[in-house]
Design an enzyme around this catalytic site. Structure first.
Site, PDB file in Angstrom:
ATOM      1  N   GLU A 241       1.086  -1.108  -0.082  1.00 12.25           N
ATOM      2  CA  GLU A 241      -0.033   0.017   0.083  1.00 12.25           C
ATOM      3  C   GLU A 241       0.786   1.025  -0.151  1.00 12.25           C
ATOM      4  OE1 GLU A 241      -2.298   2.551   3.168  1.00 12.25           O
ATOM      5  OE2 GLU A 241      -2.709   0.653   3.285  1.00 12.25           O
ATOM      6  N   CYS A 278      -3.210   7.679   4.997  1.00 17.67           N
ATOM      7  CA  CYS A 278      -2.958   7.265   3.718  1.00 17.67           C
ATOM      8  C   CYS A 278      -4.160   7.638   2.982  1.00 17.67           C
ATOM      9  CB  CYS A 278      -2.922   5.866   3.661  1.00 17.67           C
ATOM     10  SG  CYS A 278      -3.648   4.838   4.540  1.00 17.67           S
TER      11      CYS A 278
END
Length: 493
Positions: A241, A278
């Site tokens: 990620e 994020c």
């Protein structure tokens, strides 16, 4: 070499330095443990996950202050994050117990089929020892006992965690708790291990005993490790990620209906956790002539400076924003009060540009990890969709619209769904529920594999592979596939 924790609020050392780890004994132990661990019953794995959750909760009074000292994050945020982490572990205990994740399928022989079909039995098996890279921005939930570790243990895969250098003391404490839980559950020590040191983490990734890896972090770091995993003589799955800009679009109707709420929600979201989520909304598309400049400026000015996670993030943010401010067509709209000189603090900043400028220079969509965002003004639908065409893959995309909105919101949602793993309507992307239906992934560069997610129960699929048994006698099949169904699994027959 040793890893020293640093308080980002003051720049002072926290606790004793943690020595780097030789990964070889841990890799050997994980490989030795795999055969026994992968054949454990659902009850054994669920017991381990529940025990880890209980031990984590019981140690909160010790762990949360240590996390505060090494991360600079506030007590309330970390207390909630620890609770989320133990909830993840318990959720995966329920997933293991329920058993559908194995996708067990039984098929009888059919000699009349073309071609003839033999007796077949299929299920998902753990892939092997897994290497997990802890993240800096979630010291509990994406770290030693975070979602990657929970889902891998649930799958029956031994886990080797590469600790993040921003919180070595906390990582050592949580790893010690985990090792004791593994022992108390009667499982081999190699079911869980931890590695300290960046070079040591790369060494572990190259080792043939590691069969898959998970990573949460920067695009640069993740791409480096992805290339290492791909360049092995035996390439392995690397579920990274990485960066995410998380575009948010406000339609003219939504702007007219609730401008104040949009300002408050947006500034609160992009500055939450000092902008180190994020899922931070880094791009906000507003209709030209929106008139929100004064309100946005006031909201940003009212946001107090806050510490970043470490000095490296601070240096990268400062250089990236200086470069952004120097770009043609970009204007600094608002800046909060100056941050303290000591430690690694940051002040919120908001920039503005136009959709044509973004369409001409897609690099304006580069992620800036910290309390910063870019407003993009669009004149009409064509203007907006041309700009969105340049936006790379993200974890999330958000639309603020209204019931009966004359704007082509259906087309907008379709376009954004091609670029993100989670679509939000009239909300904000910061905040990720831990549940069965949640997705936390997306096209590159948000992840290295858009088919999978790092949050939600389907994240367990990353650590599994399908195996079909053809014409194997029932007594020799794994329990999950035997006719008596001793584990009482849901199966397709």
């Amino acid at each position: 070499m040793s890893i020293q924790g640093i308080d980002p609020r003051t720049g002072s050392p926290v606790g004793d330095a943690v020595p780097a780890t030789d990964p070889q004994p841990l890799l050997a132990a994980a490989a030795d443990a795999f055969g026994a661990f992968k054949t454990t019953t659902p009850g054994v794995r669920a017991e381990l996950l529940t025990l880890l959750a209980d031990r984590l909760d019981a140690a909160a009074a010790t762990l949360v202050p240590l996390a505060m000292a090494e991360s600079g994050l506030p007590e309330a945020r970390l207390t909630g994050e620890l609770a989320r982490t133990s909830a993840q572990l318990r959720l995966f205990a329920s997933v293991v117990t329920e058993g559908a994740y194995l996708e067990a399928i039984l098929e009888d022989a059919d000699p009349t089929a073309t071609p003839p079909r033999p007796v077949l039995a299929r299920m998902l098996e753990p892939i092997g020892p897994v290497l997990v890279y802890a993240a800096s921005n979630f010291p509990f939930a994406f770290s030693v006992l975070g979602g990657d570790t929970a889902s891998a243990l649930a799958a029956g895969a031994p886990v080797l965690v590469k600790a993040h250098g921003s919180h070595p003391g906390l990582s050592r404490a949580v790893a010690s708790l985990a090792a004791r839980a593994v022992a108390d559950a009667g499982l081999p020590a190699g079911v869980f291990g931890i590695v300290f040191g960046d070079d040591e983490g790369v060494t572990a990734l190259k080792d043939p005993r590691v069969k898959a890896a998970g990573f949460t972090g920067s695009t640069k770091g993740g791409r480096f490790l992805f290339d290492v995993a791909s360049a092995r003589p035996d390439p392995i799955p690397f579920f990274g990620e990485l960066g995410s800009i998380n575009p948010t679009v406000v339609t003219p109707a939504a702007l007219a209906a609730r401008a104040d709420d949009i300002v408050t929600g947006f500034v609160g979201s992009f500055t939450l956790g000092t902008g180190q989520f994020c899922t931070k909304p880094g791009l906000l598309f507003l209709p030209a002539g929106h008139g929100l400049g004064p309100a946005l400026t006031a909201a940003v000015a009212a946001t107090p400076p806050a510490p970043l996670l470490n000095a490296r993030i601070g240096d990268q943010l400062a250089s990236g924003l200086a470069e952004l401010a120097a770009r043609d067509g970009v204007t600094v709209l608002a800046t909060a009060a100056d941050a303290p000189a000591e430690g690694s603090w940051a002040s919120a900043q908001l920039f503005t540009t136009t959709a044509p400028a973004l369409a001409e220079d897609p690099s304006l969509t580069d992620e800036h990890f910290g309390p910063a965002a870019l407003i993009v003004e669009y004149r009409d639908e064509d203007d907006l969709f041309a700009a969105l065409a340049t936006v790379e893959g993200s974890l999330t995309a958000t639309v603020h619209g209204e019931a009966g909105d004359p704007f082509p919101v259906a087309r907008l949602l379709s376009v954004l769904a091609d670029r993100a793993g989670r679509i939000i309507w009239n909300g904000w992307p910061t905040g990720v529920a831990v549940s069965h239906a949640m997705s936390h992934g997306g096209p590159w560069p948000s992840t290295t594999n858009a088919s999978h997610t790092s949050v939600g129960t389907t994240s367990i699929r990353r650590w599994l592979r399908p195996v079909t048994f053809q014409s194997v006698p029932d007594a020799l099949l794994p329990p999950a596939l035997q006719a008596a169904n001793p584990w009482h699994l849901p199966r397709r027959e």
